[in-house]
Enzyme design. Structure first.
Site, PDB file in Angstrom:
ATOM      1  N   THR B  22       0.858  -1.179   0.000  1.00 32.37           N
ATOM      2  CA  THR B  22       0.000   0.000   0.000  1.00 32.37           C
ATOM      3  C   THR B  22       0.897   1.232   0.000  1.00 32.37           C
ATOM      4  OG1 THR B  22      -2.007   0.993   0.895  1.00 32.37           O
ATOM      5  CG2 THR B  22      -0.426   0.188   2.515  1.00 32.37           C
ATOM      6  N   CYS B  28      -3.898   7.935   6.899  1.00 32.02           N
ATOM      7  CA  CYS B  28      -4.410   6.555   6.857  1.00 32.02           C
ATOM      8  C   CYS B  28      -3.448   5.609   7.577  1.00 32.02           C
ATOM      9  CB  CYS B  28      -4.545   6.070   5.418  1.00 32.02           C
ATOM     10  SG  CYS B  28      -5.778   6.945   4.443  1.00 32.02           S
ATOM     11  N   HIS B  45      -6.084  -0.783   4.200  1.00 30.45           N
ATOM     12  CA  HIS B  45      -5.647   0.618   4.150  1.00 30.45           C
ATOM     13  C   HIS B  45      -6.793   1.453   4.732  1.00 30.45           C
ATOM     14  CE1 HIS B  45      -3.561   3.958   1.589  1.00 30.45           C
ATOM     15  NE2 HIS B  45      -4.403   4.547   2.434  1.00 30.45           N
TER      16      HIS B  45
END
Lengths: 204, 158
Positions: B22, B28, B45
């Site tokens: 990711t 995040c 995520h």
């Protein structure tokens, strides 16, 4: 709301017109700063996009960019970002400071913040003048990081988590000085409805 | 070895010779969950802490729905519930000047992810969180190895 396909053709036209006026003013402010007559903007777009698509617009999630972020408050809420590939940010700082190479030190960062501030407030001033809305910009925040990290942080802070979001965006580029960038405007949680509501009330 | 990218709000799993990746983690939080015995792993995520009334949204976007959904996906792919361990990365604050302390989304995300891992009794074995820089996170499923990288720094194992 921000949902897909909820805008009428008239609303789309209105947003496109707002984008035109705002971006036109922002681009001319930038060309004055850069003393660059070759700076051109691409006709602004109103796009309804998914999150990965919006990130692709600014070079993909991993692209290194300089992003200036300003929160809009006043009659309506919104979020504006001015994003440039890192090479363009370097060229911009070089051209303003008149130096050959750039380290992104305090000086360079404050130049970028100030440029972003002028670009965004020029955009907002044009919108405010056209619509009679009070649009107040926050101080500018600058991040030099992955495009995805910057963009998702802006959206998360704004609590914008819809599958699709409506974005007003303008690209500009210059032949003279290898500079390109994107100006993005997303409405706050209430979506562009807030804009339309107030505009329709004040127009009639 | 195939690269499997996990976009914002997504959950992906693998039991093969893959690397789950990711990129662009800002506020995040990336969650890597794996079973070192059966060599099955998954990644989420996470975008925000709480799903609240957002039942129609994808579970991967919010910590409270993403953790159980990730657990379930890894178990379905062959992971053993009791052997799962987690590592997390992200939760940065890229615009500290614009953020009031109480509204630090990154820290809220980290706290929520940790809370929901604990509620589901998944041990947290490594983390690289907070700060002001974005991150990229990789989970090498067969080795159970988690690597993290920020702009301008080397890839490091957590």
């Amino acid at each position: 709301m921000n949902g897909k396909g909820k805008l009428t053709p008239m609303q789309l036209d209105l947003l496109r017109e707002l984008g035109n006026i705002g971006a036109g003013n922002a681009t001319s402010a930038l060309s004055v700063m850069l003393q660059d007559r070759k700076l051109e903007m691409v006709v602004p777009e109103v796009a309804v996009l998914s999150l990965p698509e919006t990130t692709a617009l600014i070079g993909g999630p991993e692209a290194l960019v300089a992003g200036i972020y300003i929160v809009i408050s006043g009659d309506v809420d919104g979020h504006m970002a001015f994003m440039m590939p890192i090479e363009s940010a370097a060229e911009l700082v070089q051209s303003i400071l008149g130096v050959e190479t750039v380290e992104f030190d305090e000086m360079a960062r404050s130049v970028l913040e100030e440029v972003g501030n002028i670009v965004v407030t020029s955009y907002l001033n044009a919108l405010a003048e056209m619509t009679n809305l009070v649009l107040l910009p926050s101080v500018p925040g600058l991040a030099i990081d992955m495009a995805g990290a910057i963009w998702s942080s802006i959206l998360a802070g704004a609590e914008i988590y819809d599958e699709y979001l409506t974005v007003l965006k303008t690209d500009f580029s210059s032949e003279g000085k290898q500079i390109e960038g994107h100006i993005m405007l997303v409405p706050g949680k209430a979506g562009f409805d807030q804009f339309f509501k107030i505009l329709l009330e004040t127009d009639r | 070895m195939a690269e499997i990218f996990v976009n914002m709000g997504e959950i992906k799993v693998s039991a093969g010779d893959d690397v789950l990746i990711t990129v662009g983690l800002g506020s995040c939080v990336g969650v890597a969950l794996y079973d070192p015995e059966s060599k099955v792993g998954g990644m989420a995520h996470v975008f925000l802490a709480a799903s609240k009334d957002r039942a129609d949204s994808e579970p991967g976007k919010f910590a409270d729905t993403a953790i159980p959904a990730l657990l379930e996906a890894v178990v379905r792919a062959g992971g053993k519930r009791s052997q799962l361990v987690a590592k997390i990365a992200g939760g940065a604050n890229l615009f500290p000047k614009l953020t009031q302390a109480s509204l630090n989304v990154g820290l809220q995300n980290v706290a929520a992810v940790k809370k929901h891992l604990a509620l589901h009794k998944v041990p947290l074995r490594g983390e690289d969180v907070g700060g002001n820089s974005g991150r990229k996170m990789l989970l090498y499923v067969q080795k159970g190895k988690v690597m993290v990288q920020s702009i301008g720094s080397e890839l490091r194992e957590i």
